[in-house]
Design an enzyme around this catalytic site. Structure first.
Site, PDB file in Angstrom:
ATOM      1  N   GLU A 158      51.294  83.269  19.246  1.00  0.00           N
ATOM      2  CA  GLU A 158      51.566  81.952  18.659  1.00  0.00           C
ATOM      3  C   GLU A 158      51.103  81.896  17.205  1.00  0.00           C
ATOM      4  OE1 GLU A 158      51.582  78.971  22.453  1.00  0.00           O
ATOM      5  OE2 GLU A 158      49.631  79.366  21.564  1.00  0.00           O
ATOM      6  N   GLU A 234      55.544  81.354  27.890  1.00  0.00           N
ATOM      7  CA  GLU A 234      54.507  80.552  28.530  1.00  0.00           C
ATOM      8  C   GLU A 234      55.139  79.256  29.030  1.00  0.00           C
ATOM      9  OE1 GLU A 234      50.953  79.848  26.309  1.00  0.00           O
ATOM     10  OE2 GLU A 234      50.688  81.967  25.756  1.00  0.00           O
TER      11      GLU A 234
END
Length: 585
Positions: A158, A234
């Protein structure tokens, strides 16, 4: 040798199209004896892949000292997954987030005040290189290209939510390749413009992370990646908890509905989490939005298909039903349930005062300023600062500039109150000083370094200085208290009533047959629990939401077992209970 690759808009494995139905299981949050059980439950749910992060700080706890044994035996975990026929996705980014202490980066990085994190800063890259030189050779034999189960590996985690240093990302990519990593590489980011712009690497597959609205998320991904398979790396089907909050839950039917929507779009999906586990020891992280610091609890139950203690939940069955619409699963076959037992009350019959035990726990050092932990070579635990203040002085406020994270204040051994990083509007602690002066002691607890966002540089202890009124106080005796080895403590018979000061309590109990159990701390306040020398993690009974600590059966032994509590404020009575179910709410 097997090949996992991208062809057009799909994944292929050995030339055949494959959709990844994956779940996150973190080996470092589960005792090794239970790895197979959790992986078997993943497979029983119809999943074909397991995903795990790799926390740098677990594997290199001190610079140049590496650990790949016990709960850190990543090779054994991956081999176990392979034996069960599962593919493995590995995410060995220098930074993992994961609600894990410092996002997985080692605390000793902060011993260098000039260290720059998660960017093309050569001293940071040098530390990564030294770590990768040890880690990557362990993973190379496990790659699918070498006959192992690893099919893909993440570059960074991320990153677009944090920065835009593409040179740094390229460096990490090339670092993996030159060390023999020849499986599919990928990045993962939130489905937002700045996140995708900052986190993507040319010619590397981008995946997206989200918990809802998959059509919107994948549409945003397609703007930046017009071709290639779509994957939610995710899928947040549950959530984590901070202290002071209610336990987060999400309806199983809603989770199943969004999952079904993704599968109908021919997407691959990785559940974050499938099984959460536990933040044992001092490994739980924290969030900091700039206004408030929010430490994470010990349980990482996450309200997902398999609970913290390994029970399958309603979410498990709802998810499996969705998978069965796309895959012929056959009858459900689960491993034998793991036994749970209520061992009853344990009398904490012995005690040792922290202040009377300092010489058993630490060698004091003298510093002009109350330096933070990292400058003293300490990673986790507590730190005690002591100095003299001359008198007489009138009633004056004590100012900690600034405390990370929670400090107890003592004047001539008398408890005066607590200063908490997140409680900035609290009334200051004030006291006067007699002509002969006083001894001031400040015990600071590291509640977990920030694991996400722009405030990652989170040194612990006193970060600047301590003032009495306007005057900075200098010349401190400092005891570092990492609380790693309590074996030298000398105990006496526990008093009937607590004096409210930081104290170690010890009790023993007999076990005929080992089983999972849960430590209930009703009537206690805040501290850390150890079973047979193993740090179970922090408890904070008075604030919740966690009211019990999970004790996996393999941590117990037949015969006598030893329980130690480091209690910061005292208990109503020195008794705990070992029950057969958790209290999390």
């Amino acid at each position: 040798m097997s090949i996992f690759a991208v062809e057009g808009n799909q994944f292929v494995f050995n030339g055949e199209p494959v959709r990844l139905i994956s779940g996150a299981i973190h080996y470092f949050r589960i005792v090794p004896e239970y790895w197979r059980d959790r992986l078997m439950k993943l497979k029983a749910c119809g999943f074909n892949t397991v995903e795990t992060y790799v926390p740098w700080n677990l594997h290199e706890p001190n610079e140049g000292q590496f650990n790949f044994e016990g709960i850190a035996d990543i090779v054994k975990f991956i081999e176990t997954a392979g034996e069960l026929g599962l593919h493995v996705i590995v995410r060995p980014s220098p930074y993992i987030c994961a609600e894990w202490e410092f996002g997985g980066m080692p605390a000793w990085l902060l011993a260098d005040p000039g260290m720059k994190l998660r960017c093309f800063h050569q001293p940071f890259l040098d530390k990564i290189d030294a770590y990768y030189d040890v880690l990557m050779p362990k993973l190379v034999p496990l790659l699918c290209t070498n006959g192992g189960p690893i099919i893909a590996m993440q570059i960074e985690n991320e990153y677009g939510s944090y920065g835009n240093d593409t040179q740094y990302l390229e460096y990490l990519k090339e670092g993996k390749i030159k060390r023999g990593i020849d499986v599919l590489l990928f990045t993962s980011d939130g489905p937002g413009d700045f996140m995708l712009q900052g986190g993507m690497v040319p010619d590397v597959l981008e995946t997206v992370n989200f918990g809802s609205r998959p059509k919107e998320a994948f549409a945003e991904l397609r703007i930046y990646q017009p071709e290639g398979p779509i994957m939610c790396m995710e899928y947040w089907n549950g959530w984590f908890d901070h202290w002071f909050e209610k336990h987060h839950t999400r309806d199983a039917a809603d989770v199943a509905r969004v999952f079904d929507e993704m599968l109908s779009m021919n997407a691959s999906v990785n559940f974050y989490m499938f099984h959460g586990g536990t933040n044992f020891g001092f490994w739980s992280g924290a969030n900091d939005d700039g206004d408030k610091y929010m430490p994470t609890i010990t349980s990482y139950d996450y309200d997902v298909p398999v609970s913290e203690c390994g029970d399958v939940t309603d979410k498990f069955y709802a998810v499996r039903e969705v998978v069965s619409k796309y895959v012929d699963l056959g009858p459900l076959e689960l491993p034998e349930p793991i036994a749970k037992k209520a061992y009853g009350q344990v009398n904490m019959t012995q005690q040792a005062s922290l202040f009377d035990s300092l010489d058993k726990l630490s060698t004091p050092v003298q510093r002009t300023c109350p330096d933070p932990m990292e400058l003293l070579g300490q990673n986790y635990g507590f730190i005690l600062y002591t100095t003299r203040i001359s008198g007489p002085r009138e009633e004056t406020p004590l100012r900690l500039q600034y405390v990370h994270d929670r400090a107890q204040i003592f004047v001539d051994g008398e408890y005066k109150g607590v200063v908490e990083r997140w409680n900035k509007d609290a009334e200051p602690i004030t006291f006067s000083i007699p002509p002969e002066g006083v001894t001031l002691s400040v015990l600071v607890e590291n509640m977990g370094r920030t694991n996400y966002g722009p405030y990652l540089r989170d040194v612990k202890g006193i970060t600047e200085g301590i003032r009495f009124g306007a005057q900075f106080l200098y010349h401190w005796t400092i005891h570092t208290l990492p609380m790693e080895d309590l074996s030298k403590l000398e105990y006496t018979t526990a008093a009937a009533k607590s004096d409210g000061k930081p104290t170690f309590y010890k009790g023993t109990f007999e076990v005929d047959e080992t089983a999972d159990t849960f430590l209930e701390l009703k009537g206690w306040n805040k501290g850390v629990a150890y079973i047979n020398g193993f740090n179970l993690g922090r408890y904070w009974e008075t604030v919740g939401p966690q009211k019990t600590l999970y004790i996996p059966g393999p941590l117990l032994r037949k015969g006598e077992n030893e329980l130690v509590l480091f209690e910061l404020h005292g208990a109503k009575e020195p008794v705990v209970t070992l029950r057969d179910s958790a209290i999390l709410g």
